[in-house]
Enzyme design. Structure first.
Site, PDB file in Angstrom:
ATOM      1  N   GLN A 312       0.817  -1.110   0.075  1.00 37.38           N
ATOM      2  CA  GLN A 312      -0.086   0.098   0.096  1.00 37.38           C
ATOM      3  C   GLN A 312       0.893   1.367   0.076  1.00 37.38           C
ATOM      4  OE1 GLN A 312      -3.577  -0.017  -0.067  1.00 37.38           O
ATOM      5  NE2 GLN A 312      -3.412   2.411  -0.519  1.00 37.38           N
ATOM      6  N   TYR A 313       1.842   1.263   0.851  1.00 38.55           N
ATOM      7  CA  TYR A 313       2.722   2.475   1.083  1.00 38.55           C
ATOM      8  C   TYR A 313       3.793   2.535   0.186  1.00 38.55           C
ATOM      9  CZ  TYR A 313      -0.180   3.216   5.005  1.00 38.55           C
ATOM     10  OH  TYR A 313      -1.133   3.319   5.704  1.00 38.55           O
ATOM     11  N   HIS A 314       4.029   1.346  -0.585  1.00 39.18           N
ATOM     12  CA  HIS A 314       4.947   1.306  -1.648  1.00 39.18           C
ATOM     13  C   HIS A 314       4.493   1.933  -2.801  1.00 39.18           C
ATOM     14  CE1 HIS A 314       8.317  -0.589  -3.756  1.00 39.18           C
ATOM     15  NE2 HIS A 314       7.479  -0.405  -4.965  1.00 39.18           N
ATOM     16  N   TYR A 496      -7.733  -0.007  10.943  1.00 42.83           N
ATOM     17  CA  TYR A 496      -6.399   0.743  10.640  1.00 42.83           C
ATOM     18  C   TYR A 496      -5.866   1.354  12.207  1.00 42.83           C
ATOM     19  CZ  TYR A 496      -2.644   2.578   7.681  1.00 42.83           C
ATOM     20  OH  TYR A 496      -1.646   3.022   7.319  1.00 42.83           O
TER      21      TYR A 496
END
Length: 741
Positions: A312-314, A496
């Site tokens: 996701q953050y990649h 989350y």
């Protein structure tokens, strides 16, 4: 009267079809500079905006003239006219031609008219966003009673419903969306003033919230500026707040490397390039570039993986870097970016390619979860939103950065059964040994097999594996895709923020790995989370019969989990799990299967007679599937000689009270999930003994009940230097396997 005439004429220009070209419509229409409104001496303006602007900027001559003459309302009117007409900057992410609002966006826009504001996936029992209106006023501090996650407040202050309202206005011309935005955002500005001392906790002025708002506001200006409700008075309020927030991002860089800092750089770039009329615009742009340039070596490992270990953050960070480059190129600033800078993004782009499952290439036939999700979900990588179309857009972006990549060209053309161009990426195992991801693959066709292992390092902002960490304590876990079905989907996120649901989904035993019993709770079968993620690849090998990797993780202070995996004949998998150390706790080897009915996904129970070691080959410790489409697997686990094992699962009579019903979630918030089968292999461990298990995962085309699997170790016992084993399929195919460390 003149002001009324101005508004009516402008509305006619903006909403009729009688415009010279599409560019006039996209910028708000061709408004004559002669239509000057009547001065309003008592207009409620925020005159601070004139001190924030560079009034010598080309196009602001009238603004400066009126302002210096003390005619602030006329200056604001000229400023609004300037923004409606300007064409000196371009946002490559925004098109105002034939704006189409999706059904979901229209729903968010309309709910917001009722003060029910879309905040991530948080909805009430009827599926409606929560209202924050209380006793006739908006309560920006509210947390609905049914929400246990702190993420709700963070998302609320990112104003996720404003862009849908902007699109709905542009599509329909209905001023109610503009009026709603002005009312609500104006209220937010009053109730949430900038803190004088900088960011406070993770509240409304935390850098991530501010960055999201700033990047959205440069689009909102373009969406709403033709509206009659967008008055000179509102413009001064909007711009003053915008500059205040951009200044805040400039003055308070996030203190840690990671996606938050890059999101901040992205917003500063947006502000600096798209709002050049402000005195500090160059400062914003310079600060954004400074962060991007300094962080490009900090964000990624040398193997290309983003250091927060989440796809996701990649992809989010890659989007930010692409966004920055696109903004520079579109606005004639490309010469300021060196080729070396762009070259450093090549490996991160290729990471996404290698992590893509072959259902990406399958022509969509239904809306099943397997059809929709071509990526694994390790470490806060929620599947929601990661569809093949999202992936395709990413690959298209990457191809513009690296037009010589024939593999990326293949990814952009072969999607969804398309006509492939370029070169098919290779089928050899792919090892991201620094980040700890290992991939077995036998092809790129929809029916191919892909197995991906996650063996993380703790390199994100919370190395102690707190609940806030993006790294889940699941080293050694895997997903297995075969012919369009993910047989071991990662549990996902579901929530989350640090609440009970997030804690459950992060649990080590909710993944396919080895854990210890929590001896502080001996009355129940509780599993103890892995305490450390320091994954290490020990060796890899390729032969005519198999590909092999061996890796380990010091999961506990007194136990290391070593997992060796064979991909035999590019057809089936053999896992060797070794529990190494002086721990004397019971062990659990967990497996979390795909969704299905109790006749489609079946847990097979069997116990081994410790007095008859040969009997473990006849045990049924494992599972099988019986899907009608014939795409199935058989799973069997075997223990080392004289090592007793048993099985626990949620539907086993007499199972331990701490056993669980498996779950899988496809979203990041709201706590939504589906139940799925899960089980654990249980074994006692003595302090002076290392333990070993063999698990065979056999793909089967058709009926699994006709298949038979046997396995045993053929060496003299555990060794630090490796091991030998034998696997027999259907009494007639025997594979002798060896790993040397």
């Amino acid at each position: 009267m003149k002001n009324t005439l101005f508004i009516c004429l402008f509305a006619l220009f903006a909403f009729s079809g009688c415009v010279d070209d599409e560019e006039d419509f996209a910028t708000g229409g061709n408004i004559s500079p002669e239509l000057t409104p009547e001065n309003k001496e008592n207009a409620e303006l925020n005159a601070a905006v004139f001190e924030q602007l560079n009034l010598d900027y080309p196009g602001l001559e009238k603004v400066k003239q009126y302002y210096e003459a003390g005619e602030n309302y006329l200056a604001a009117s000229a400023l609004l006219e300037y923004y409606r007409m300007r064409s000196n900057v371009e946002n490559p992410n925004l098109s105002l031609i034939d704006v189409i609002t999706t059904t979901a966006e229209k729903e968010k826009a309309d709910y917001a008219l009722e003060y029910c504001f879309a905040s991530s996936n948080f909805v009430d029992k009827n599926g409606k966003p929560f209202s924050i209106k209380k006793d006739g006023v908006l309560d920006w501090t509210i947390v609905p009673s049914s929400v246990t996650s702190g993420e709700y407040q963070k998302q609320l202050h990112r104003h996720q419903w404003f862009i849908p309202q902007g699109k709905a206005y542009r599509e329909t011309g209905d001023e109610k969306y503009v009026a709603s935005w002005i009312e609500v955002y104006g209220d937010w500005i009053v109730q949430n003033p900038k803190p004088e001392a900088g960011p406070i906790d993770e509240g409304p002025w935390w850098q991530l919230q501010v960055a999201h708002r700033v990047s959205d506001q440069v689009q909102l200006l373009e969406y709403f500026k033709p509206a009659s409700n967008f008055t000179p008075e509102w413009l001064t309020t909007f711009l003053t707040s915008f500059a205040e927030q951009a200044d805040f991002l400039h003055d308070y860089p996030y203190t840690k490397s990671g996606n938050i800092l890059i999101t901040q750089a992205n917003a500063l770039t947006d502000a600096g390039i798209l709002m050049p009329e402000f005195k500090r615009a160059q400062n914003w742009l310079d600060k954004g570039y400074e962060i991007y340039n300094a962080e490009i070596d900090n964000q990624f490992f040398s193997d290309g993986w983003h250091k927060e270990m989440s796809l996701q953050y990649h992809t989010d960070v890659m989007d930010s870097y692409y966004n920055m480059i696109a903004f520079y190129q579109t606005n004639n600033l490309a010469s300021k970016i060196s080729p070396d800078f762009i070259a450093k993004l090549r490996k991160p782009a290729e990471v996404l390619m290698h992590l893509t499952y072959p259902n990406y290439f399958r022509k969509a036939k239904n809306d099943s979860q397997d059809e929709k999700h071509p990526l694994p979900s390790f470490n806060d990588s929620w599947k929601e939103g990661k569809t093949r179309n999202v992936l395709l857009n990413n690959f298209k972006k990457y191809l513009t950065l690296f037009p010589d990549s024939e593999e990326l060209r293949y990814m952009t053309t072969a999607v969804n059964g398309g006509s492939a161009q370029g070169v098919v990426p290779g089928n050899d195992m792919k090892l991201f040994d620094e980040a700890g991801y290992y991939i077995f693959r036998n092809g790129w066709q929809p029916e191919s097999t892909v197995m991906i292992f996650s063996n993380n390092r703790s390199n994100d902002i919370s190395p102690a594996m707190q609940v806030s960490s993006h790294n889940q304590p699941d080293n050694g876990t895997f997903e297995l895709y075969i012919n369009g079905r993910n047989f071991f989907p990662d549990s996902g996120v579901a929530a989350y923020s640090g609440d009970d649901i997030r804690t459950w989904f992060r649990g080590s035993d909710k993944h396919n790995t080895l854990t210890l019993k929590d001896m502080s709770r001996p009355e129940k079968e509780w599993k103890q989370n892995i305490e450390k993620a320091a994954g290490k690849l020990l060796t890899s090998q390729k032969s005519d019969n198999f590909e092999m990797i061996s890796f380990e993780n010091p999961s506990y202070s007194n136990l290391t989990h070593r997992r060796t995996v064979f991909f035999v004949k590019k057809q089936f998998f053999v896992l060797v799990d070794e529990a190494i150390g002086n721990a004397s706790n019971p062990l659990y080897l967990s497996f979390n299967l795909c969704e299905g009915t109790d006749t489609e996904v079946v847990i097979d129970h069997g116990e081994v007679d410790s007095n008859n070691p040969a009997s473990y080959s006849n045990g049924q410790n494992g599972a099988h599937t019986a899907f009608a489409d014939g795409n199935n697997i058989l799973v069997r686990t075997f223990a080392d000689n004289n090592q007793a094992i048993s099985m626990h699962s949620f539907n086993t009579p007499g199972a331990g009270e701490g056993d669980f019903t498996g779950r899988v979630s496809y979203v990041k918030d709201g706590g939504d999930y589906n139940n799925r089968p899960a089980y654990t292999i249980y074994s006692e461990k003595e302090a002076d003994k290392n333990m070993r298990f063999i698990t065979v995962i056999l793909p089967v085309s058709g009926d699994t009940t006709t298949k038979k699997v046997e396995a045993l170790f053929t060496d003299s016992g555990y060794s630090d230097n490796g091991g030998k084993l034998s696997v027999t399929i259907d009494d007639n195919e025997t594979y002798n396997l060896e790993y040397i460390l």
